[in-house]
Design a protein around this motif. Structure first.
Motif, PDB file in Angstrom:
ATOM      1  N   CYS A 198       0.857  -1.177   0.000  1.00 39.63           N
ATOM      2  CA  CYS A 198       0.000   0.000   0.000  1.00 39.63           C
ATOM      3  C   CYS A 198       0.902   1.240   0.000  1.00 39.63           C
ATOM      4  O   CYS A 198       1.818   1.345   0.807  1.00 39.63           O
ATOM      5  N   CYS A 201       0.266   3.247   3.631  1.00 38.40           N
ATOM      6  CA  CYS A 201       0.632   2.704   4.947  1.00 38.40           C
ATOM      7  C   CYS A 201       1.693   1.612   4.842  1.00 38.40           C
ATOM      8  O   CYS A 201       2.065   1.008   5.847  1.00 38.40           O
ATOM      9  N   CYS A 231      -4.375  -0.209   0.204  1.00 38.93           N
ATOM     10  CA  CYS A 231      -5.190  -1.224   0.865  1.00 38.93           C
ATOM     11  C   CYS A 231      -6.609  -0.660   0.999  1.00 38.93           C
ATOM     12  O   CYS A 231      -6.824   0.541   0.824  1.00 38.93           O
ATOM     13  N   CYS A 234      -7.012   2.328   3.526  1.00 43.37           N
ATOM     14  CA  CYS A 234      -6.477   3.611   3.075  1.00 43.37           C
ATOM     15  C   CYS A 234      -7.312   4.168   1.924  1.00 43.37           C
ATOM     16  O   CYS A 234      -7.560   5.372   1.858  1.00 43.37           O
TER      17      CYS A 234
HETATM   18 ZN    ZN Z   1      -2.900   1.239   3.429  1.00 42.23          ZN
END
Ligand code: ZN
Length: 435
Positions: A198, A201, A231, A234
């Protein structure tokens, strides 16, 4: 059901047959078992007028696992499938271990083997032993299958994404569309570009969604340079915000994302050097080799709504994949590379020799790795077992079965089923599609 390989009395490969037919041939005595894994029967007579159906062997090479599938292209049928587990990581681990042990003995002023790297040069085309072993595993199985059935062609997944199909994704502005082949190629491209994590994050090993850095609602384009992977959490948190607003509190993440987005990925990222070596070695078999990209494999698999597995991925490699894939009750053979034992002549524990080994490998007619049937008539371990044997000079063997290890089996109770060929085998489960 996976089909059964058939060879005639001259060991000429014939067309694989249905398991029921093979059973019948065995019961009436017209054939005998030739090999247990992969299951092959040998006819008692020769066959002169052969009507061979050429099969296509499809390969999806991976670092840990390689998927293999034999297809009858005309019928769209998966005839046989397997998942080959490599030992690349085990090789690397044991070489690292050996290096550490030698180094520690040198620094401890114990008797040791002097380093010998100063006078050694690597040959052109040298590959690390872990990679070389993976390539050798695949080559071994292609050669084996070529002896058991008539191979007509090979399909190999060669690159992760097809840059040709995308024509420079950053510049040409390939639009991201779910479901189109281009979308799958682009997704593979993005996975490589953003290192399969991701972007916001840094989580990996989670399902990733394609994300617009500048949202479309705010004039962002569908070009690869405006796309990233995020992801679900997010992606939802970002929503329709601009990336600058979303990452307001994390300036270093923001600058990282913006910088990475601008970097176009070179073609080199799509290729994996060992797959090219494998490609060259497969060409040496003299069969036509079709190549495909990882994006195409995924596209083929999703279009046919098949779940992810190594052997189904293999069946979906390349343009030649039939529209309808028939694989009813195909049981993939699970093959695990075990190697052919050690060359170490001295058993070592914590850098100290604790035992010596004999040069002899065969004890009482058996070698470690042989597949045996064991019938223990009486006693605590009474019963019938099937497994790989660990042979010892004293004649007391261990047996490794699918249920676990059985210790202290006498060599007198063993019957050989198949001699050690460097691999161990297990039966996979057939795929059941419920809709
Ligand atoms: Zn993420």
């Amino acid at each position: 059901m996976s089909r059964v390989f058939v060879v005639d009395a001259n060991k000429q490969p014939l067309n694989p047959v249905h398991a029921g037919r093979a059973r019948k041939l065995l019961t009436v005595g017209q054939a005998a078992v030739y090999r247990r894994y992969p299951f092959t029967i040998i006819l008692r007579q020769t066959v002169s007028h052969l009507m061979l159906v050429p099969l296509r062997l499809k390969i999806d090479p991976g670092a840990r696992m390689t998927g293999l599938a034999l297809l009858d292209d005309a019928m769209g049928e998966v005839v046989w499938a397997a998942e080959l587990e490599h030992r690349g990581f085990a090789i690397k681990r044991s070489l690292d271990q050996r290096r550490a042990v030698r180094r520690s003995r040198r620094s401890r002023h114990t008797r040791y083997r002097a380093p010998r790297w100063a006078n050694r040069r690597r040959k052109a085309g040298w590959l690390p032993p872990s990679l070389a072993s993976r390539i050798a595993n695949v080559r071994t199985w292609v050669a084996r299958l070529a002896r058991l059935c008539s191979l007509g062609a090979i399909s190999l997944e060669l690159v992760k994404f097809n840059t040709q199909a995308m024509q420079q994704p950053e510049i040409a502005g390939v639009a991201y569309q779910q479901g189109e082949l281009m979308g799958y190629e682009l997704r593979e491209y993005l996975l490589e570009k953003w290192q399969r994590r991701c972007a916001y994050c840094q989580q990996s090993q989670v399902p990733l969604q394609v994300e617009h850095i500048v949202p479309r609602a705010k004039g962002g384009t569908d070009r690869a340079s405006n796309l990233t992977l995020a992801c679900e959490a997010c992606n939802n948190a970002k929503g329709k915000q601009d990336v600058r607003d979303f990452l307001n509190s994390k300036p270093e993440v923001l600058s990282g994302v913006l910088a990475q987005a601008k970097v176009p990925l070179r073609d080199a990222a799509a290729v994996n050097s060992s797959r090219w070596v494998l490609f060259a070695q497969l060409k040496a078999f003299g069969l036509p080799v079709e190549t495909g990209s990882g994006g195409l494999t995924k596209y083929n698999r999703s279009k046919r709504s098949l779940p992810k597995s190594h052997w189904l991925d293999a069946a979906c490699v390349g343009q030649s994949t039939p529209e309808q894939l028939a694989f009813k009750e195909v049981c993939p053979l699970l093959i695990k590379a075990n190697g052919h034992g050690k060359r170490q002549m001295c058993g070592v524990k914590n850098g100290f020799p604790i035992r010596y080994r004999k040069r002899q490998k065969v004890h009482h007619g058996y070698q470690t790795g042989d597949l045996v049937r064991v019938v223990v008539p009486a006693g605590k371990k009474a019963g019938t077992y099937l497994g790989r044997v660990l042979a010892r000079a004293i004649g007391s063997f261990d047996l490794i079965t699918q249920a676990g290890r059985i210790e202290g089996i006498s060599h007198r109770h063993c019957q050989p089923i198949q001699r050690n060929d460097g691999y161990s085998y297990a039966k996979g489960v057939p795929l059941v599609i419920t809709s």
